[in-house]
Structure formats: structure tokens, C-alpha cells
Design an enzyme around this catalytic site. Structure first.
Site, PDB file in Angstrom:
ATOM      1  N   HIS A  11       0.827  -1.204   0.000  1.00  0.00           N
ATOM      2  CA  HIS A  11       0.000   0.000   0.000  1.00  0.00           C
ATOM      3  C   HIS A  11       0.866   1.261   0.000  1.00  0.00           C
ATOM      4  O   HIS A  11       0.723   2.124  -0.863  1.00  0.00           O
ATOM      5  CB  HIS A  11      -0.907  -0.052   1.233  1.00  0.00           C
ATOM      6  CG  HIS A  11      -1.997   0.955   1.253  1.00  0.00           C
ATOM      7  ND1 HIS A  11      -2.933   1.062   0.246  1.00  0.00           N
ATOM      8  CD2 HIS A  11      -2.326   1.899   2.189  1.00  0.00           C
ATOM      9  CE1 HIS A  11      -3.794   2.026   0.552  1.00  0.00           C
ATOM     10  NE2 HIS A  11      -3.439   2.556   1.724  1.00  0.00           N
ATOM     11  N   PHE A  12       1.780   1.353   0.955  1.00  0.00           N
ATOM     12  CA  PHE A  12       2.673   2.508   1.047  1.00  0.00           C
ATOM     13  C   PHE A  12       3.906   2.270   0.171  1.00  0.00           C
ATOM     14  O   PHE A  12       5.030   2.105   0.663  1.00  0.00           O
ATOM     15  CB  PHE A  12       3.063   2.766   2.501  1.00  0.00           C
ATOM     16  CG  PHE A  12       2.006   3.495   3.283  1.00  0.00           C
ATOM     17  CD1 PHE A  12       1.956   4.875   3.291  1.00  0.00           C
ATOM     18  CD2 PHE A  12       1.056   2.797   3.999  1.00  0.00           C
ATOM     19  CE1 PHE A  12       0.978   5.557   4.005  1.00  0.00           C
ATOM     20  CE2 PHE A  12       0.074   3.458   4.720  1.00  0.00           C
ATOM     21  CZ  PHE A  12       0.034   4.852   4.722  1.00  0.00           C
TER      22      PHE A  12
END
Length: 296
Positions: free
Chosen positions: A273-274
Site C-alpha cells: 500500500h505505502f
């Protein structure tokens, strides 16, 4: 070479004190004359997530990253009685842009930054000169079913029990999980990232704000057809760069951008996600090349 990133505040939208970071080329005499790249963060983060990307983009552009209301170091006075919805956050973002006299900008969106920017686009479709979406979703097929069913149950039935379960997304363990799940080398993720996010999202009074935004997210999904219409009609130059291991916003959501804008460029990374925490060089290189290609 970019000048050191500055941290600033500006009061907009009837008392919201927006904290933001700004960087631009060291040699520039007039930053306001430069093309703007706006960076909009997501949950549970803040403009801090762009700390390393900003200097790379600011070698040529004026780069601005605000903390959205309810996040980071932006302050909303209690007497403002702010309504924490995505509609309100988009309104505050527009007020922020107006205060800085920014009429046109390229935008990098991630997570919550996506519906924020797309709501802005619906109101000012000519403002966005380019779109970069890094795990910033706009399609139902992008909602990963390892993550979203708990929220979808609360959307369908906002009972006290279903709402209570949403607080589970605010624990330190859950926050850390958003950073390390899908990352090719979880041990390389700096712990200050998720510790800062956890501290700021759970400070007094803030947890309830976050849960309210979880519930309100359903109104972003309801606007997806309008977002798609914007993509089809205006076709902003679009780079979709996606952590393919993200369980929250999954790869079909990235591919779907080409359905409404066939010229969109879609690239996948071995990241979660990051993605910036593990793929900074790849992402920054792709963005710089993309913006040069469209002659921003």
C-alpha cells in the site's frame, strides 16, 4: 537542485489551520510562476509520507503537500464544528488552493487523497493538468476483499456493534500492517512512519473522526460513476503506478483507469500500500519522466 522543504501553515475555510510542506528549485526567484504538483496523502498518514519524494520533484516544480483535516498537524478548532466528511475535506482543499492562488496543478493521489482530488475535479474539471495515482482507487473492482467487508457491513448497517469493529483499524498493529503488508522487505520500513501515524490518528478526539470517515467512504463509492465520467470527458494525462501487493486497493482497480481513459499509463511495482517506502526511486523516476513527457 531543490531548496530544503519548508513547513508552513495557512488558515482557510473559516478557521482551519492547514499545515503543509512546500519545496521548489533552489535557483528559482518566483516559486509562484512554476508548475505545481500537489501531493494528497491518505489514511492513516499525512504529508510526512512525501518527505523523500518532494525533493526529487522539486528540482523542477513547485511541490505542495497539505495535511488533510483530521490528519497530521492540521488544526481544526472545536468551535469550527467541522463536519468530517470527504465533501468537507474537498471543500477545505479547494479553499487551500485558492488561498495559495493555485488555479492549475498536477496531482499525485494516494488512498484518501484520490476521492479528495476527484471531488475537486468534479467542481473544477479544468484545474488538473495531470493525474498520478499511486494506489488511489476509483473503481469497485479495486476494493480488496481482504480489507473492505468490515467497512461494507458498517455501511449497510451502521449499528453500534458494526461501528465498534471499525476502531480495530486504528490500532498500532493495524497501522503497521498497512505499511509492511506486501512490502518486499518489511524490515526496511522505518518504524517512525507508522508510529507517527498511530499517534496522530488516535490523539484525543481523533479516533471518532477517523471512524466517521470510514463510514462516509461509502459516499465516495457512490460517486465513482461521476469520477469515471470526468476521466472519460476530460482525459487528464494519467500515470497509474501501483503497489501490486496492496490488499486494500488491488491491481484490477489500477487497470480499470484505462477503461475510461485509454491513454492512461499503468505500471505495477513489487510493493504494498505505502509503495513510496520501498519503491521511492522507481516512483520518482517514473513521475519525472511522465511530467517531462507531457511537458508540464
Amino acid at each position: 537542485m531543490a531548496a530544503p522543504t519548508q513547513v508552513k501553515t495557512i488558515t482557510v475555510d473559516n478557521g482551519v489551520e492547514v499545515f503543509y510542506r512546500e519545496s521548489y528549485p533552489k535557483s528559482t526567484k518566483n516559486p509562484a510562476a512554476l508548475p505545481v504538483v500537489l501531493l494528497l496523502h491518505g489514511f492513516p498518514s499525512s504529508s510526512f509520507q512525501y518527505r523523500d519524494l518532494m525533493p526529487r520533484l522539486a528540482e523542477k516544480y513547485r511541490v505542495i503537500a497539505p495535511d488533510l483535516p483530521g490528519f497530521g498537524f492540521t488544526v481544526v478548532p472545536d468551535e469550527r464544528k467541522y463536519n468530517y466528511t470527504f465533501a468537507s475535506i474537498a471543500t477545505t482543499t479547494l479553499a487551500f488552493l485558492d488561498a495559495l492562488k493555485i488555479a492549475k496543478f498536477a496531482v499525485y493521489v494516494f488512498d484518501y487523497g484520490a476521492p479528495t482530488a476527484f471531488r475537486v475535479a468534479l467542481q473544477r474539471p479544468g484545474a488538473i493538468t495531470a493525474l498520478i495515482t499511486q494506489n488511489g482507487n476509483a473503481y469497485e473492482e479495486g476494493l480488496g476483499q481482504d480489507f473492505w467487508p468490515t467497512l461494507q457491513r458498517a455501511w449497510a448497517d451502521p449499528s453500534p456493534g458494526n461501528i465498534k469493529t471499525l476502531y480495530g483499524f486504528l490500532t498500532l498493529e493495524a497501522t503497521k500492517g498497512q505499511y509492511i503488508t506486501g512490502a518486499p522487505n518489511p524490515e526496511a520500513i522505518p518504524p517512525e512512519t507508522y508510529h507517527l501515524d498511530y499517534y496522530l490518528t488516535t490523539r484525543p478526539g481523533n479516533a471518532a473522526i477517523q471512524v466517521g470517515l470510514f463510514v462516509d467512504y461509502k459516499n465516495n463509492v457512490a460517486l465513482y460513476p461521476d469520477f469515471h465520467r470526468y476521466f472519460r470527458e476530460h482525459k487528464p494525462p494519467t500515470l497509474v503506478i501501483w503497489g501490486k501487493n496492496d490488499p486494500i486497493f488491488i491491481p484490477p482497480g489500477a487497470e480499470a483507469f484505462k477503461r475510461d481513459n485509454p491513454n492512461a499509463v499503468v505500471k505495477f511495482l513489487d510493493a504494498g500500500h505505502f509503495a513510496l517506502e520501498s519503491s521511492l526511486e522507481e516512483i520518482s523516476t517514473e513521475i519525472v519522466a511522465f511530467l517531462a513527457h507531457i511537458e508540464l
